[in-house]
Design an enzyme around this catalytic site. Structure first.
Site, PDB file in Angstrom:
ATOM      1  CB  CYS A   1      -1.838   4.622   4.521  1.00 37.28           C
ATOM      2  SG  CYS A   1      -3.319   4.086   3.660  1.00 37.28           S
ATOM      3  CB  SER A   2      -0.613   0.489   6.582  1.00 34.73           C
ATOM      4  OG  SER A   2      -1.630   1.081   7.377  1.00 34.73           O
ATOM      5  CB  CYS A   3      -4.933  -0.451   2.351  1.00 32.32           C
ATOM      6  SG  CYS A   3      -5.497   1.259   2.500  1.00 32.32           S
TER       7      CYS A   3
ATOM      8  CB  CYS B   1      -0.920   0.042   1.213  1.00 35.07           C
ATOM      9  SG  CYS B   1      -1.845   1.602   1.267  1.00 35.07           S
TER      10      CYS B   1
END
Ligand code: FE
Length: 208
Positions: A109-111, A106
């Site tokens: 961000c951090s999906c 991602c």
């Protein structure tokens, strides 16, 4: 690379302190029930994790019809196991082959697909992984100990809040006759992100 790489302990404890402060504030104001928070944390620690995804992959390896459903509509195929909900509303499955290896990142961000993989590893959220997975995926994979054949194409998928991915790694050799449970034990979290392969069976015997 392990889960701690790229993040100092002071950074982690700073985050932990902020989380603690925020939780205290929310509980004091009556916005959240601490027991409900505990239940959520506990479920991700004990019930929701990469073993969920491993079961999905193992079934795809053993049941061709399920594999078709998974590749066509991962969200509904995964829901057959009862896995779904937050951070996994819209899923896609990416199948690795000799010719093509899929890698998930991602960049924003951090999906991450929580219902099948649990909470993301720390390195998944690091700026280094997020940028370098796109710029030089082959080098990143090498750092994870994964050296792919030069003629294997690497395809990088950018996960978003709208669509999250699970990689279906290649089924290891010498697993003929393995049942779903035995196969699931070979499916690692990293193999479902695309930074690793499924494990080889330690006691595998060659195909006859
Ligand atoms: Fe994200």
């Amino acid at each position: 690379m392990d889960d701690k790489s790229g993040h100092s302990h002071s950074e982690l404890s700073d985050v932990a302190l902020r989380v603690r402060a925020l939780e205290t504030l929310l509980v004091d104001k009556g916005y959240v029930d601490p027991a409900a928070l505990d239940a959520i944390v506990e479920s991700y620690e004990t019930r929701i994790g990469p073993r969920n995804g491993a079961r999905v992959v193992a079934r795809a390896w053993t049941d061709p019809k399920f594999r078709e459903r998974l590749l066509a509509n991962a969200t509904s195929a995964i829901a057959e196991f009862g896995f779904g909900g937050r951070q996994g509303e819209h899923m896609a499955a990416l199948e690795n082959t000799r010719r093509r290896h899929n890698l998930v990142v991602c960049t924003l961000c951090s999906c991450y697909p929580w219902p099948v993989l649990g909470l993301p590893p720390v390195w998944y959220k690091s700026p280094a992984y997020r940028s370098r997975a796109v710029l030089d995926p082959r080098a990143v994979l090498a750092e994870f100990g994964l050296n792919l054949a030069a003629d294997t194409e690497i395809r990088v998928w950018d996960s978003t809040a709208e669509l999250r991915y699970i990689v279906v790694p290649m089924r290891p050799e010498y697993t003929d006759g393995f049942d779903e449970e035995q196969l699931a034990a070979l499916v690692t979290r990293d193999s479902m992100i695309g930074v690793g392969l499924a494990l080889s069976p330690t006691n595998g015997s060659p195909k006859s």
